[in-house]
Scaffold this motif. Structure first.
Motif, PDB file in Angstrom:
ATOM      1  N   UNK A  83      12.965 -33.775  23.651  1.00 46.71           N
ATOM      2  CA  UNK A  83      13.821 -33.850  22.468  1.00 46.71           C
ATOM      3  C   UNK A  83      14.426 -35.218  22.193  1.00 46.71           C
ATOM      4  N   UNK A  84      14.518 -36.061  23.207  1.00 40.00           N
ATOM      5  CA  UNK A  84      15.046 -37.407  22.969  1.00 40.00           C
ATOM      6  C   UNK A  84      13.938 -38.453  22.934  1.00 40.00           C
ATOM      7  N   UNK A  85      12.918 -38.289  23.785  1.00 37.21           N
ATOM      8  CA  UNK A  85      11.814 -39.254  23.811  1.00 37.21           C
ATOM      9  C   UNK A  85      10.620 -38.807  22.981  1.00 37.21           C
ATOM     10  N   UNK A  86      10.671 -37.553  22.451  1.00 36.82           N
ATOM     11  CA  UNK A  86       9.564 -36.993  21.675  1.00 36.82           C
ATOM     12  C   UNK A  86       8.245 -37.108  22.442  1.00 36.82           C
ATOM     13  N   UNK A  87       8.298 -36.706  23.719  1.00 35.43           N
ATOM     14  CA  UNK A  87       7.117 -36.785  24.584  1.00 35.43           C
ATOM     15  C   UNK A  87       6.876 -35.417  25.225  1.00 35.43           C
ATOM     16  N   UNK A  88       6.383 -34.452  24.433  1.00 31.42           N
ATOM     17  CA  UNK A  88       6.202 -33.098  24.967  1.00 31.42           C
ATOM     18  C   UNK A  88       5.252 -33.026  26.153  1.00 31.42           C
ATOM     19  N   UNK A  89       4.250 -33.919  26.202  1.00 30.52           N
ATOM     20  CA  UNK A  89       3.313 -33.884  27.327  1.00 30.52           C
ATOM     21  C   UNK A  89       3.978 -34.327  28.624  1.00 30.52           C
ATOM     22  N   UNK A  90       5.012 -35.147  28.523  1.00 26.06           N
ATOM     23  CA  UNK A  90       5.783 -35.517  29.711  1.00 26.06           C
ATOM     24  C   UNK A  90       6.764 -34.417  30.081  1.00 26.06           C
ATOM     25  N   UNK A  91       7.215 -33.669  29.079  1.00 23.11           N
ATOM     26  CA  UNK A  91       8.157 -32.587  29.335  1.00 23.11           C
ATOM     27  C   UNK A  91       7.495 -31.431  30.065  1.00 23.11           C
ATOM     28  N   UNK A  92       6.231 -31.165  29.767  1.00 19.31           N
ATOM     29  CA  UNK A  92       5.579 -29.971  30.310  1.00 19.31           C
ATOM     30  C   UNK A  92       5.569 -29.930  31.842  1.00 19.31           C
ATOM     31  N   UNK A  93       5.159 -30.992  32.552  1.00 18.60           N
ATOM     32  CA  UNK A  93       5.196 -30.909  34.018  1.00 18.60           C
ATOM     33  C   UNK A  93       6.607 -30.742  34.566  1.00 18.60           C
ATOM     34  N   UNK A  94       7.610 -31.319  33.898  1.00 17.75           N
ATOM     35  CA  UNK A  94       8.994 -31.140  34.336  1.00 17.75           C
ATOM     36  C   UNK A  94       9.408 -29.685  34.171  1.00 17.75           C
ATOM     37  N   UNK A  95       9.057 -29.078  33.044  1.00 16.73           N
ATOM     38  CA  UNK A  95       9.372 -27.662  32.837  1.00 16.73           C
ATOM     39  C   UNK A  95       8.649 -26.793  33.866  1.00 16.73           C
ATOM     40  N   UNK A  96       7.416 -27.145  34.173  1.00 18.52           N
ATOM     41  CA  UNK A  96       6.664 -26.335  35.138  1.00 18.52           C
ATOM     42  C   UNK A  96       7.269 -26.428  36.536  1.00 18.52           C
ATOM     43  N   UNK A  97       7.707 -27.621  36.928  1.00 23.98           N
ATOM     44  CA  UNK A  97       8.393 -27.756  38.230  1.00 23.98           C
ATOM     45  C   UNK A  97       9.677 -26.937  38.237  1.00 23.98           C
ATOM     46  N   UNK A  98      10.416 -27.009  37.135  1.00 15.07           N
ATOM     47  CA  UNK A  98      11.656 -26.239  37.033  1.00 15.07           C
ATOM     48  C   UNK A  98      11.366 -24.747  37.087  1.00 15.07           C
ATOM     49  N   UNK A  99      10.307 -24.330  36.433  1.00 14.32           N
ATOM     50  CA  UNK A  99       9.927 -22.916  36.408  1.00 14.32           C
ATOM     51  C   UNK A  99       9.601 -22.416  37.810  1.00 14.32           C
ATOM     52  N   UNK A 100       8.792 -23.192  38.526  1.00 18.40           N
ATOM     53  CA  UNK A 100       8.428 -22.803  39.890  1.00 18.40           C
ATOM     54  C   UNK A 100       9.652 -22.778  40.796  1.00 18.40           C
ATOM     55  N   UNK A 101      10.519 -23.768  40.651  1.00 16.16           N
ATOM     56  CA  UNK A 101      11.724 -23.826  41.476  1.00 16.16           C
ATOM     57  C   UNK A 101      12.671 -22.682  41.179  1.00 16.16           C
ATOM     58  N   UNK A 102      12.853 -22.362  39.892  1.00 11.19           N
ATOM     59  CA  UNK A 102      13.725 -21.250  39.516  1.00 11.19           C
ATOM     60  C   UNK A 102      13.196 -19.940  40.064  1.00 11.19           C
ATOM     61  N   UNK A 103      11.867 -19.765  40.007  1.00 13.96           N
ATOM     62  CA  UNK A 103      11.266 -18.539  40.543  1.00 13.96           C
ATOM     63  C   UNK A 103      11.480 -18.435  42.049  1.00 13.96           C
ATOM     64  N   UNK A 104      11.302 -19.534  42.760  1.00 15.96           N
ATOM     65  CA  UNK A 104      11.446 -19.503  44.219  1.00 15.96           C
ATOM     66  C   UNK A 104      12.897 -19.261  44.633  1.00 15.96           C
ATOM     67  N   UNK A 105      13.843 -19.709  43.825  1.00 15.95           N
ATOM     68  CA  UNK A 105      15.270 -19.524  44.129  1.00 15.95           C
ATOM     69  C   UNK A 105      15.817 -18.208  43.580  1.00 15.95           C
ATOM     70  N   UNK A 106      15.030 -17.516  42.777  1.00 14.18           N
ATOM     71  CA  UNK A 106      15.515 -16.294  42.157  1.00 14.18           C
ATOM     72  C   UNK A 106      16.547 -16.541  41.076  1.00 14.18           C
ATOM     73  N   UNK A 107      16.510 -17.723  40.459  1.00 19.05           N
ATOM     74  CA  UNK A 107      17.454 -18.062  39.393  1.00 19.05           C
ATOM     75  C   UNK A 107      16.867 -17.563  38.068  1.00 19.05           C
ATOM     76  N   UNK A 108      17.178 -16.315  37.739  1.00 22.20           N
ATOM     77  CA  UNK A 108      16.543 -15.675  36.589  1.00 22.20           C
ATOM     78  C   UNK A 108      17.010 -16.252  35.262  1.00 22.20           C
ATOM     79  N   UNK A 109      18.242 -16.734  35.202  1.00 26.67           N
ATOM     80  CA  UNK A 109      18.707 -17.330  33.953  1.00 26.67           C
ATOM     81  C   UNK A 109      17.956 -18.627  33.661  1.00 26.67           C
ATOM     82  N   UNK A 110      17.848 -19.496  34.649  1.00 27.73           N
ATOM     83  CA  UNK A 110      17.077 -20.727  34.452  1.00 27.73           C
ATOM     84  C   UNK A 110      15.625 -20.391  34.132  1.00 27.73           C
TER      85      UNK A 110
END
Length: 253
Positions: free
Chosen positions: A138-165
């Motif tokens: 949203x600030x750098x307008x670089x969705x392709x750079x955002x995707x791997x960050x979101x995927x890491x966050x997704x995997x981490x949230x799943x492993x921690x059981x953080x359902x809101x994240x």
């Protein structure tokens, strides 16, 4: 955006904070932590609540800044400093994306500092990855750079059981899928985000999830979802404020 207090937390204080936070009563929730704010953990959590209020309402910037400075002042360990830096990055991101003040450089710098301070196994890492994705998209307008960050966050949230994240990462990955024309994947991600928010009772975040799913659904389901989102939006006093434009009906043509 972390799900502290949501998944059957046995701490009565955290349950009380969650009940208030999930209904958009961030100031009241933060007040429950005032007597504990001399300790780094509660100080950061109090800051996070007030920063979230800014993002959802566009108000309370001074209070959030004060809480943030207080959290920074009591931090002693790298984990605490990193968590505070993560909140500074989010506050700067919110101010920039809502058009209050351009603090994009501060957002990047603070999140970079958080990345240097937090260990790879830190419980704050998934949230940090998610927020770095937000800045990239949203600030750098670089969705392709955002995707791997979101995927890491997704995997981490799943492993921690953080359902809101997890509900946030599902939603933002789905938005990227929709942008790329992957309609089925977008619909699945938006549906999962909505399901998690409903199960958690995250009322304040349900209208945005309904509106997001509407973008991936055909008519008449899309209209039904937007109407339900608009009903909740009005019920909650027009919060989140940025949702109003998405719920305005298009003029007939």
């Amino acid at each position: 955006m972390s799900g502290t207090g949501t998944a059957g937390d046995e701490d009565p204080l955290q349950r009380a904070i969650w009940r208030l936070r999930s209904r958009g009563c961030w100031t009241d929730a933060a007040a429950l932590l005032e007597s504990h704010a001399a300790r780094p953990g509660p100080a950061v959590q109090r800051t996070a609540l007030l920063v979230e209020r800014c993002l959802f309402t566009g108000q309370g910037w001074a209070e959030a800044e004060d809480a943030l400075r207080a959290a920074e002042s009591v931090a002693r360990e790298d984990e605490d400093r990193g968590a505070a830096a993560c909140e500074r990055g989010q506050l700067a991101y919110a101010a920039t994306v809502l058009g209050v003040r351009d603090r994009a450089d501060e957002a990047r710098s603070a999140l970079g500092r958080a990345a240097a301070l937090l260990s790879p196994s830190s419980r704050f890492r998934p949230l940090l990855d998610f927020r770095r994705g937000l800045v990239a998209e949203h600030l750098a307008d670089a969705p392709q750079s955002a995707k791997p960050a979101y995927r890491r966050a997704h995997a981490g949230a799943a492993s921690q059981g953080d359902l809101l994240l997890l509900s946030f990462t599902y939603r933002h990955l789905a938005a990227l899928a929709l942008r790329e024309g992957e309609l089925a994947e977008a619909r699945r991600g938006f549906s999962e985000s909505l399901r998690l928010r409903e199960e958690l009772g995250f009322l304040i975040g349900t209208a945005p999830a309904l509106a997001a799913l509407a973008e991936a659904e055909p008519e008449p389901e899309a209209t039904r979802l937007r109407q339900e989102a608009a009903r909740l939006f009005r019920l909650l006093g027009g919060i989140p404020t940025w949702l109003a434009d998405q719920l305005t009906p298009s003029p007939a043509v």
